[in-house]
Design a protein around this motif. Structure first.
Motif, PDB file in Angstrom:
ATOM      1  N   THR A  78      -6.457 -39.322   8.087  1.00  0.00           N
ATOM      2  CA  THR A  78      -6.714 -37.976   7.564  1.00  0.00           C
ATOM      3  C   THR A  78      -8.210 -37.784   7.304  1.00  0.00           C
ATOM      4  O   THR A  78      -8.769 -36.736   7.625  1.00  0.00           O
ATOM      5  CB  THR A  78      -5.894 -37.745   6.276  1.00  0.00           C
ATOM      6  N   GLN A  79      -8.841 -38.810   6.768  1.00  0.00           N
ATOM      7  CA  GLN A  79     -10.280 -38.738   6.523  1.00  0.00           C
ATOM      8  C   GLN A  79     -11.053 -38.618   7.835  1.00  0.00           C
ATOM      9  O   GLN A  79     -12.023 -37.867   7.933  1.00  0.00           O
ATOM     10  CB  GLN A  79     -10.752 -39.977   5.743  1.00  0.00           C
ATOM     11  N   MET A  80     -10.553 -39.333   8.851  1.00  0.00           N
ATOM     12  CA  MET A  80     -11.198 -39.275  10.163  1.00  0.00           C
ATOM     13  C   MET A  80     -11.131 -37.848  10.713  1.00  0.00           C
ATOM     14  O   MET A  80     -12.109 -37.335  11.267  1.00  0.00           O
ATOM     15  CB  MET A  80     -10.486 -40.239  11.105  1.00  0.00           C
ATOM     16  N   LEU A  81      -9.998 -37.194  10.529  1.00  0.00           N
ATOM     17  CA  LEU A  81      -9.862 -35.802  10.958  1.00  0.00           C
ATOM     18  C   LEU A  81     -10.835 -34.909  10.189  1.00  0.00           C
ATOM     19  O   LEU A  81     -11.499 -34.055  10.771  1.00  0.00           O
ATOM     20  CB  LEU A  81      -8.421 -35.317  10.756  1.00  0.00           C
ATOM     21  N   LYS A  82     -10.919 -35.142   8.882  1.00  0.00           N
ATOM     22  CA  LYS A  82     -11.847 -34.353   8.053  1.00  0.00           C
ATOM     23  C   LYS A  82     -13.283 -34.521   8.534  1.00  0.00           C
ATOM     24  O   LYS A  82     -14.042 -33.570   8.580  1.00  0.00           O
ATOM     25  CB  LYS A  82     -11.750 -34.780   6.584  1.00  0.00           C
ATOM     26  N   ASP A  83     -13.620 -35.756   8.882  1.00  0.00           N
ATOM     27  CA  ASP A  83     -14.986 -36.057   9.341  1.00  0.00           C
ATOM     28  C   ASP A  83     -15.274 -35.485  10.723  1.00  0.00           C
ATOM     29  O   ASP A  83     -16.412 -35.503  11.172  1.00  0.00           O
ATOM     30  CB  ASP A  83     -15.210 -37.577   9.391  1.00  0.00           C
ATOM     31  N   ASN A  84     -14.230 -35.040  11.399  1.00  0.00           N
ATOM     32  CA  ASN A  84     -14.421 -34.570  12.771  1.00  0.00           C
ATOM     33  C   ASN A  84     -14.037 -33.107  12.953  1.00  0.00           C
ATOM     34  O   ASN A  84     -13.514 -32.713  13.989  1.00  0.00           O
ATOM     35  CB  ASN A  84     -13.627 -35.457  13.730  1.00  0.00           C
ATOM     36  N   GLY A  85     -14.280 -32.319  11.923  1.00  0.00           N
ATOM     37  CA  GLY A  85     -14.126 -30.880  12.081  1.00  0.00           C
ATOM     38  C   GLY A  85     -12.961 -30.257  11.318  1.00  0.00           C
ATOM     39  O   GLY A  85     -12.969 -29.075  11.045  1.00  0.00           O
ATOM     40  N   PHE A  86     -11.962 -31.065  10.955  1.00  0.00           N
ATOM     41  CA  PHE A  86     -10.850 -30.519  10.177  1.00  0.00           C
ATOM     42  C   PHE A  86     -11.227 -30.574   8.694  1.00  0.00           C
ATOM     43  O   PHE A  86     -10.569 -31.223   7.890  1.00  0.00           O
ATOM     44  CB  PHE A  86      -9.557 -31.297  10.435  1.00  0.00           C
ATOM     45  N   ASP A  87     -12.328 -29.877   8.361  1.00  0.00           N
ATOM     46  CA  ASP A  87     -12.870 -29.988   7.009  1.00  0.00           C
ATOM     47  C   ASP A  87     -12.660 -28.733   6.177  1.00  0.00           C
ATOM     48  O   ASP A  87     -13.166 -28.612   5.073  1.00  0.00           O
ATOM     49  CB  ASP A  87     -14.369 -30.328   7.083  1.00  0.00           C
ATOM     50  N   GLY A  88     -11.902 -27.777   6.727  1.00  0.00           N
ATOM     51  CA  GLY A  88     -11.601 -26.570   5.969  1.00  0.00           C
ATOM     52  C   GLY A  88     -12.719 -25.549   5.979  1.00  0.00           C
ATOM     53  O   GLY A  88     -12.603 -24.501   5.360  1.00  0.00           O
ATOM     54  N   LYS A  89     -13.812 -25.839   6.663  1.00  0.00           N
ATOM     55  CA  LYS A  89     -14.931 -24.887   6.675  1.00  0.00           C
ATOM     56  C   LYS A  89     -14.730 -23.815   7.735  1.00  0.00           C
ATOM     57  O   LYS A  89     -14.722 -22.628   7.427  1.00  0.00           O
ATOM     58  CB  LYS A  89     -16.261 -25.621   6.880  1.00  0.00           C
ATOM     59  N   LYS A  90     -14.577 -24.263   8.984  1.00  0.00           N
ATOM     60  CA  LYS A  90     -14.377 -23.283  10.057  1.00  0.00           C
ATOM     61  C   LYS A  90     -12.919 -23.157  10.453  1.00  0.00           C
ATOM     62  O   LYS A  90     -12.505 -22.170  11.044  1.00  0.00           O
ATOM     63  CB  LYS A  90     -15.205 -23.683  11.280  1.00  0.00           C
ATOM     64  N   GLY A  91     -12.165 -24.179  10.174  1.00  0.00           N
ATOM     65  CA  GLY A  91     -10.749 -24.172  10.543  1.00  0.00           C
ATOM     66  C   GLY A  91      -9.933 -24.804   9.446  1.00  0.00           C
ATOM     67  O   GLY A  91     -10.370 -24.847   8.309  1.00  0.00           O
TER      68      GLY A  91
END
Ligand code: HEC
Ligand code: HEC
Length: 117
Positions: A78-91
């Motif tokens: 999940t952290q890896m996803l967050k670090d790769n764009g799934f951070d809630g900023k644009k998506g």
């Protein structure tokens, strides 16, 4: 189980080719002591389980339960996803709920078409 995990990893590897997989991300997932409990309540809700599903509640550091170990891996994922764009900023932001939808074992299979009706 192992095969599905492997597939997951492969899918993620394809999605994020070129990105660096970082191994210190579990530490980032639960940084501050006072945030742990809040985070734990959240993941319990996202998986539809209680603390005892992953923990020996006599000793929360005990890692002998299978789902404790799996969760550690999935926190990293999940952290890896967050670090790769799934951070809630644009998506969307990566969470356990994103895949688990309130269930311990996600209903990840594509539904079979109801042809028999
Ligand atoms: C889906 C599995 C899961 C559930 C449910 C869960 N936890 Fe955890 N918990 C973990 C994992 C994995 C870690 C270790 C995280 C790490 O090392 O980065 C952890 C860490 C902790 C810690 C820190 C232990 C330490 O190292 O000091 C505490 C305290 C804790 N959980 C309490 C709870 C409580 C209270 C609940 C219920 C509200 C709960 N957990 C529900 C998986 C779970
Ligand atoms: C990218 C999708 C995805 C995310 C995000 C995700 N999981 Fe999972 N998880 C799965 C899939 C798919 C399975 C079932 C197949 C498997 O075990 O590999 C699973 C299985 C599990 C299991 C084992 C259930 C069982 O009894 O077999 C645990 C525990 C778990 N996940 C915890 C977590 C936690 C905690 C988080 C959030 C920190 C999380 N997962 C985030 C996809 C995900």
């Amino acid at each position: 189980m192992r095969r599905i995990s492997t597939v997951l990893v492969l899918v993620l590897a394809v999605l994020f080719t070129g990105s660096v997989v970082q191994s210190q991300s579990v530490a980032k997932f639960v940084t501050k002591e006072e945030k742990i409990r809040e985070e734990m309540i959240t993941i319990s809700r996202e998986l539809g389980v209680t603390c005892a599903e992953c923990h020996n509640v006599q000793n929360f550091r005990d890692d002998s339960k299978k789902n404790f170990k799996v969760s550690k891996e999935h926190m990293r994922l999940t952290q890896m996803l967050k670090d790769n764009g799934f951070d809630g900023k644009k998506g969307p932001m990566a969470t356990c709920y994103m895949c688990h939808r309130g269930k311990l074992v996600p209903d990840y299979k594509e539904p079979v078409k109801a042809k028999a009706h």
